[in-house]
Design an enzyme around this catalytic site. Structure first.
Site, PDB file in Angstrom:
ATOM      1  N   GLY A  17      -0.537  -4.401   4.170  1.00 14.56           N
ATOM      2  CA  GLY A  17       0.125  -3.382   3.367  1.00 14.56           C
ATOM      3  C   GLY A  17      -0.287  -3.523   1.913  1.00 14.56           C
ATOM      4  N   LYS A  35      -9.503 -11.472  -1.382  1.00 17.52           N
ATOM      5  CA  LYS A  35      -8.213 -12.160  -1.515  1.00 17.52           C
ATOM      6  C   LYS A  35      -8.025 -12.440  -2.987  1.00 17.52           C
ATOM      7  CE  LYS A  35      -4.424 -13.875  -0.048  1.00 17.52           C
ATOM      8  NZ  LYS A  35      -3.556 -13.512   1.085  1.00 17.52           N
ATOM      9  N   ARG A  39       3.438  -2.508   7.744  1.00 21.64           N
ATOM     10  CA  ARG A  39       2.543  -3.204   8.670  1.00 21.64           C
ATOM     11  C   ARG A  39       2.951  -2.982  10.121  1.00 21.64           C
ATOM     12  NH1 ARG A  39       2.779  -7.394   4.638  1.00 21.64           N
ATOM     13  NH2 ARG A  39       4.543  -8.201   5.793  1.00 21.64           N
ATOM     14  N   ARG A  77      -3.481  -6.996  -6.601  1.00 20.86           N
ATOM     15  CA  ARG A  77      -4.172  -6.158  -5.605  1.00 20.86           C
ATOM     16  C   ARG A  77      -4.782  -4.938  -6.278  1.00 20.86           C
ATOM     17  NH1 ARG A  77       0.468  -7.090  -2.152  1.00 20.86           N
ATOM     18  NH2 ARG A  77       1.297  -5.106  -2.833  1.00 20.86           N
ATOM     19  N   GLY A 119      -2.022   6.966   2.184  1.00 17.93           N
ATOM     20  CA  GLY A 119      -2.856   6.754   3.362  1.00 17.93           C
ATOM     21  C   GLY A 119      -3.426   5.361   3.368  1.00 17.93           C
ATOM     22  N   SER A 123      -5.926  -8.329  -0.191  1.00 20.72           N
ATOM     23  CA  SER A 123      -4.674  -9.053   0.006  1.00 20.72           C
ATOM     24  C   SER A 123      -4.502  -9.968  -1.195  1.00 20.72           C
ATOM     25  CB  SER A 123      -4.716  -9.886   1.289  1.00 20.72           C
ATOM     26  OG  SER A 123      -4.732  -9.060   2.427  1.00 20.72           O
ATOM     27  N   SER A 124      -3.262 -10.294  -1.533  1.00 18.48           N
ATOM     28  CA  SER A 124      -3.053 -11.241  -2.621  1.00 18.48           C
ATOM     29  C   SER A 124      -2.044 -12.288  -2.178  1.00 18.48           C
ATOM     30  CB  SER A 124      -2.569 -10.534  -3.890  1.00 18.48           C
ATOM     31  OG  SER A 124      -1.362  -9.856  -3.663  1.00 18.48           O
ATOM     32  N   ARG A 155       0.067 -18.624   4.929  1.00 16.84           N
ATOM     33  CA  ARG A 155      -1.328 -18.477   4.512  1.00 16.84           C
ATOM     34  C   ARG A 155      -1.876 -19.803   3.985  1.00 16.84           C
ATOM     35  NH1 ARG A 155       1.034 -13.425   1.557  1.00 16.84           N
ATOM     36  NH2 ARG A 155       1.385 -15.090   0.066  1.00 16.84           N
ATOM     37  N   GLU A 173      -0.073   2.087   3.184  1.00 23.31           N
ATOM     38  CA  GLU A 173       1.042   1.894   2.248  1.00 23.31           C
ATOM     39  C   GLU A 173       2.124   2.924   2.536  1.00 23.31           C
ATOM     40  OE1 GLU A 173      -0.463   2.489  -1.677  1.00 23.31           O
ATOM     41  OE2 GLU A 173      -0.838   4.611  -1.376  1.00 23.31           O
TER      42      GLU A 173
END
Lengths: 339, 339, 339, 339
Positions: free
Chosen positions: D316, D149, D296, D173, D326, D211-212, D42, D269
């Protein structure tokens, strides 16, 4: 051993009369799983071992599993080699001798809700005391090492201290280690609280090694120490490691048990500070490779390099076992003049 | 370094005048990726390094990357610590002295179809010869170590020797190693055929260390040796390891370079026989943990334990580098009296 | 099942009289290992199953293992759930009916040197023919699916086609798949050569599913098809998948077997081109996560989403099984009106 | 993209005049790392992107990174393909139209001690409100999706809520998701406490994706919704998934955005109960394969199978994002008649 269900070498020793099945008191070994929650190589080995012994004796596998501790640690990363140590005891009298004694005990079944709680600590204290007494070890100062296999629940239990099964597995090691420490006098009983587990790392014993796993349902205890009436010749040398790179600590344990090495047990852990001797390590933040697999590969290689042999029982997760960030090594050896 | 793009420590040294950007000739380091085909920490570091140097000098990152070898190996398993070694050379004359010399060279771009083939071997031979000459090393016997970063193709190429990119990465190391061995006289040129790669492991040099990766497109060569006109004080001690547990081999390398340790390079490999000193290891058959990650964790810990420091460059994949199943260690040290 | 050695649900069904141990002809299931060479969950399950059946019948575990195929595939990534399907056959006559038939056969023990060679192909052809005949299936066109568990050697053998045990495991699947293809008439016998294995992927059958592992020593074959004298009501619907994203292919298999779904078998593989529908995938170059684990997680989720149930037998490594880069799905269902 | 630093396709679009660098408002993409704490793909992508844009505009990479959200999620398991979506906005007036609007905002830098605490929740609420206002979205009901993010600390901080960096990444998150939920009116402000994070999973929004990672130091917010003055033609369809196998939920999101699919965002998840529709899954107890990689691979395959394309942004860690166990799917599409 070719795989975790391969007991052919022990079967051959029994068939050749070199090991008597009835003399076996404990088995401690390494299987080649991942060493974590979903490592089933331990259960596979245990099932296979008890089937073999049952075929030789008048007891069922379940009866044997309830009286012979089978302490397995998964994970033979790097230089390590899958192997198992069979501890046998004969009834031959050894009058006037003082040597390495062995005692075993099982705690009652530990339900999921007791894991990592005071109840487990107490149960381990009692089991260690029973094993020490059974071995005829007069003083806890004479204990060299206590090896425990502690339980982890195979399925989640809402009454458990954590909903995370991996955390429970760690808590179980911590509670068992603290229990042993109390029994040996290495940890003050009044400090051995549930809250101290995984929190107060000043509480530790350098004479305790714990593995945990879903294949056992209680705390299985094996005590090694010196006692009268046991044959001389085999010694256990134990030394702490101050950190993962403490080569001198490893060498000290080997020096304390001169002669032919019969087996080695080592514990260690990734330093929680994230650094070793001031330099960052990456064991704790790796999403792909479990920290304990990192640790066993590293510690195992150092110990194996000193031993000159990859058959070393190395287990990660040394919570309250040896100094924080460090661990311990125990070497079993036979004096050469006694061979 | 906090992460693979963190060059802040080198930036601070440059800002403080302790390192001159223009003096830098090569960088060799460990990043915390998985060390395999999809390890992008190497490319990230290289990009960050060249950006830093470009900001200090009148060249673009691409120009710098084309003349300063940046040899990175991914994987800091276990006791290892992410770090990099910066090799600088000053123009100060050292008349009458004979010390550690450094030379570098880049082969032409190696297309995917040449990887693991005679063309790559020849290209490496020529590059090593150029680097040796550039360093002023008079005889190949005076070379201590040749470190190479060899290319791996980022995308499949039907003309390549293998359709499996992981295999190409291995072939690239093998071809580069054999090329170095020929250039150093450690491997007979007539045996250095394409067919011998990964096949005839009697061909090896104990003075060569190769990493490969998709972040380079040619063979980047760094040669260390002794030569006249270079300042005394820094030495390189090199010793082979006969197998992964060869603690004495590691200690010999350190003994050969007394003083303050500046850096360590080690290579090793999982024994292809599946056993070390007669006992089965599990590195090669593990579906979850790459064999090279196993290897680096083990070898790295042994070398780090001797060094007392986790900042060790350890690289797996020692095909034709050191004896089969073994490897080599190179220690750079500064004599204490010269500090 | 709570773990790979947990047969308590089958034991309960037997105890309740809902399954007769003597009627069991084959077991096909998923265990939660890594699915690779060092996945011992398969062996653990097999040992546990045979112990259970032996306790119910007058045969030893070894005798039962030699006549009841136990086809396990490791790896329940993502949405998948560990489970096993027990295939039982009763002796009740079904005159005038034509329904789903089942036949089994074991090849002779396949030594390591025969794996991935013409000898294995021939052995599988013969075993499939025996199983088809045993099931009373008149024409190979009536075969719906052949499931095989093929052997992989637990220890290296210099006489084997490859020194890499992982490659042998793959070659074993390929040889078994091609053998089935020949027996079913889906692959011309003259093209089914050793050289074609893992090379000529135009040779495939969309009615074959192979798993391999070290827990078996021969090729264990289970054939499903339609034959006279078998009770109506249960059907098998089979459809190929053209690629991993072929949702319509999955749905077609379910449509072909309307009613209550009893079990699902699916095979697939990472596209060797490195792309799916023109876009790069990363399954084949991941050093940390085995390509087959990637594949099972993806294919399993798609099939499970259509089934609405994670109990799907999904196996990677679809060499010569279904079209290249694709695979196949087989659904067993009971017609609702027959319940 | 060939690797995480490969921006050549965007560079080509800019060079061809098809994308104006100055129009770019946000980038959302998938890189092929492990998606965890030690995923540096990333940071590598972000550095490469900002270098490219800086070369086209009169701003430094740091200035651009401080105003253009770059939301990356690591992990392209299974069927997923590395890719990135570039969101551009032109100044062309769209009088009388009402279409898909985009707004962005950055919170102040979030120190490690604020992560997973009320301070982070408040900062995210404010940033979302700013982004909604900036986009000209009149009512929060018109917001389709908020993508954030969120930061994770690269080094341990004793003042942080947890000493475990992986836990902080999860807490970040959770706090960001709850903050978005409050800003959108999906979560009552008075329930959005620090204690509720990762505890009260009845608090969630089905219009938020977080996302983190350590590559950002504040909360970077991108809001999508409908507003006046924005061109018609592009729509965003969003639907929740009730569990991982909710194929109908995925199909609903696609149905809500008919036309040419431009991009897809999905969150999900592993069900914390350990089971999906009553059947045990193994995602949470796997020592070798991170639960988010499991997730994922599974969710990505289902969404990609419906899309017919592996270029799906799947992330995820859906804490408080969609219903427990879910998740949600958001599809961006261009109406065919507007092309």
């Amino acid at each position: 051993m070719d795989h975790p269900g391969d007991l052919s070498e022990l079967a051959a020793l029994i068939a050749a009369g070199r090991v008597r099945a009835g003399d076996i008191r404990a088995v401690i070994g390494k299987t080649e799983g991942n060493g974590g929650l979903n490592d089933f190589t331990r259960g596979y080995f245990t099932q296979s071992l008890m089937l073999l012994l049952a075929s030789q004796m008048g007891e069922t596998p379940a009866e044997l599993a309830a009286r012979i501790p089978c302490v397995l640690s998964g994970g033979t990363e790097g230089a390590l080699s899958p192997h198992y140590m069979v501890f046998s005891v004969s009834d031959d009298p050894a009058p006037g001798q003082r040597g390495l004694a062995l005692g075993t005990a099982f705690s009652p079944v530990t339900p999921a809700r007791d894991i990592g709680r005071a109840a487990q600590i107490r149960a381990v204290v009692a089991a260690v005391q029973a094993a020490v007494a059974g071995a005829g070890i007069a003083r806890v100062e004479d204990v060299a090492l206590v090896q425990v296999k502690a339980p982890a629940p195979p399925v989640p239990d809402p009454a458990a201290r954590s909903t995370d099964a991996k955390v429970l597995m760690t808590l179980s090691r911590a509670a068992a280690a603290v229990g042993v420490g109390v029994a040996l006098g290495d940890i003050p009983a009044d400090k051995a609280t549930e809250a101290a587990l995984l929190s107060d790392f000043s509480l530790f014993s350098s004479r305790v090694s714990i593995s945990s796993g879903i294949e056992v349902t209680c705390n299985e205890v094996v005590v090694f120490g010196r006692a009268s009436g046991w044959a001389e010749g085999i010694t256990a040398g134990v030394a702490p490691m101050t950190d993962l790179l403490d080569l001198a600590g490893v060498q000290a344990a080997f020096a304390a048990a001169p002669g032919e090495v019969l087996g080695v047990i080592a514990k260690g852990e990734p330093d929680r500070s994230g650094a070793i001797r001031g330099h960052r390590h990456t064991m704790l933040g790796d999403t792909d490779l479990d920290a304990q697999r990192h640790l066993r590969g590293a510690l195992g290689a150092i110990v194996a390099a000193v031993a000159g042999d990859g058959r070393v029982f190395v287990s990660g997760g040394a919570e309250h076992q040896g100094p924080p960030g460090g661990g311990l090594v125990c070497v079993f050896a036979r004096r050469r003049d006694t061979a």
